[in-house]
Design a protein around this motif. Sequence first.
Motif, PDB file in Angstrom:
ATOM      1  N   LEU A 126       0.863  -1.181   0.000  1.00 59.81           N
ATOM      2  CA  LEU A 126       0.000   0.000   0.000  1.00 59.81           C
ATOM      3  C   LEU A 126       0.897   1.228   0.000  1.00 59.81           C
ATOM      4  N   THR A 127       0.779   2.041  -1.045  1.00 59.80           N
ATOM      5  CA  THR A 127       1.707   3.153  -1.241  1.00 59.80           C
ATOM      6  C   THR A 127       0.953   4.417  -1.642  1.00 59.80           C
ATOM      7  N   PRO A 128       1.307   5.572  -1.069  1.00 57.51           N
ATOM      8  CA  PRO A 128       0.737   6.828  -1.555  1.00 57.51           C
ATOM      9  C   PRO A 128       1.376   7.195  -2.899  1.00 57.51           C
ATOM     10  N   VAL A 129       0.548   7.549  -3.875  1.00 56.92           N
ATOM     11  CA  VAL A 129       1.078   7.854  -5.212  1.00 56.92           C
ATOM     12  C   VAL A 129       0.750   9.272  -5.665  1.00 56.92           C
ATOM     13  N   GLY A 130       0.019  10.026  -4.865  1.00 56.67           N
ATOM     14  CA  GLY A 130      -0.299  11.395  -5.260  1.00 56.67           C
ATOM     15  C   GLY A 130      -1.117  12.113  -4.213  1.00 56.67           C
ATOM     16  N   MET A 131      -1.201  13.436  -4.365  1.00 52.64           N
ATOM     17  CA  MET A 131      -2.013  14.277  -3.492  1.00 52.64           C
ATOM     18  C   MET A 131      -3.057  14.994  -4.347  1.00 52.64           C
ATOM     19  N   TRP A 132      -4.263  15.079  -3.804  1.00 55.97           N
ATOM     20  CA  TRP A 132      -5.408  15.686  -4.503  1.00 55.97           C
ATOM     21  C   TRP A 132      -5.824  16.937  -3.756  1.00 55.97           C
ATOM     22  N   ASP A 133      -6.087  18.018  -4.483  1.00 62.78           N
ATOM     23  CA  ASP A 133      -6.427  19.304  -3.859  1.00 62.78           C
ATOM     24  C   ASP A 133      -7.846  19.770  -4.161  1.00 62.78           C
ATOM     25  N   GLY A 134      -8.698  18.813  -4.537  1.00 65.75           N
ATOM     26  CA  GLY A 134     -10.082  19.154  -4.839  1.00 65.75           C
ATOM     27  C   GLY A 134     -10.366  19.364  -6.310  1.00 65.75           C
ATOM     28  N   GLU A 135      -9.298  19.498  -7.111  1.00 62.77           N
ATOM     29  CA  GLU A 135      -9.460  19.663  -8.554  1.00 62.77           C
ATOM     30  C   GLU A 135      -9.249  18.327  -9.255  1.00 62.77           C
ATOM     31  N   ALA A 136      -9.848  18.184 -10.421  1.00 59.39           N
ATOM     32  CA  ALA A 136      -9.670  16.962 -11.204  1.00 59.39           C
ATOM     33  C   ALA A 136      -8.188  16.781 -11.541  1.00 59.39           C
ATOM     34  N   MET A 137      -7.735  15.535 -11.505  1.00 60.49           N
ATOM     35  CA  MET A 137      -6.327  15.269 -11.778  1.00 60.49           C
ATOM     36  C   MET A 137      -6.171  13.891 -12.406  1.00 60.49           C
ATOM     37  N   THR A 138      -5.013  13.680 -13.044  1.00 59.83           N
ATOM     38  CA  THR A 138      -4.687  12.391 -13.650  1.00 59.83           C
ATOM     39  C   THR A 138      -3.288  11.983 -13.233  1.00 59.83           C
ATOM     40  N   LEU A 139      -3.150  10.736 -12.802  1.00 59.92           N
ATOM     41  CA  LEU A 139      -1.848  10.167 -12.469  1.00 59.92           C
ATOM     42  C   LEU A 139      -1.527   9.068 -13.468  1.00 59.92           C
ATOM     43  N   ARG A 140      -0.253   8.967 -13.832  1.00 56.16           N
ATOM     44  CA  ARG A 140       0.196   7.931 -14.752  1.00 56.16           C
ATOM     45  C   ARG A 140       1.358   7.176 -14.125  1.00 56.16           C
ATOM     46  N   LEU A 141       1.225   5.841 -14.067  1.00 57.30           N
ATOM     47  CA  LEU A 141       2.229   5.000 -13.439  1.00 57.30           C
ATOM     48  C   LEU A 141       2.623   3.871 -14.390  1.00 57.30           C
TER      49      LEU A 141
END
Length: 223
Positions: A167-182
């Motif tokens: 279990l790993t944190p991969v990003g932080m969200w600030d209330g706006e739409a976002m996309t992560l790529r791994l």
Amino acid sequence: MLELFTSQGCSSCPPADALLAQFGKQPGLITLSYSVDYWNYLGWHDTLSSAANSERQREYARMRGDGRVYTPQVVVDGIIHAVGSDAQAIEEAMQAAAVRLDGVRVPVRMHAEGDTLVIGIGAAPDKSDKRSATVWLALAQDEATVAVARGENRGRNLSYHHPVKDLTPVGMWDGEAMTLRLPLKDLKAMGGDCLVAMLQVENAGPILGAAQYELLGSRSSKL
């Protein structure tokens, strides 16, 4: 979202492990199990256990403020706990969590683009007060079966549904739409069968949204 805290050294846990597998068949319901290590001294070292799993359970208890840590314990959407073998209590907890999280849910999606895992997080609802959260990525097996040689469950073959390997944190969200790529290649090399992305307030607060991606079958689902 159901998270079960369980142990191979707990005689009360096998019914909860089986019940989690049944809940996992419900469309749209994402389930994970975490084997804790604090019963290992009783004569059997849980082969799936980790100190990190135990700490996650303790952090939930601290966040709720009730200090309740036991096995089998289900945590629903990060906010309500119930005895993991009590189907009715879990259903009631799911209903209560749905009421408490009404208006703050955030869509989470996962899919593959070639060799890349894409995690899409939606924007916070207009009236939501939840605008900061961590994106966690859990790597799990579809199922694990263990022959227990000692302890309270000695002589039994126990099956575990979606046991978490990492279990790993991969990003932080600030209330706006976002996309992560791994990179999918690296994730597949870790040896799991499925991935679960969770948008969670702080380390062990409300889970605002989640999605699941099957590494083997290349299928995805969302909460």
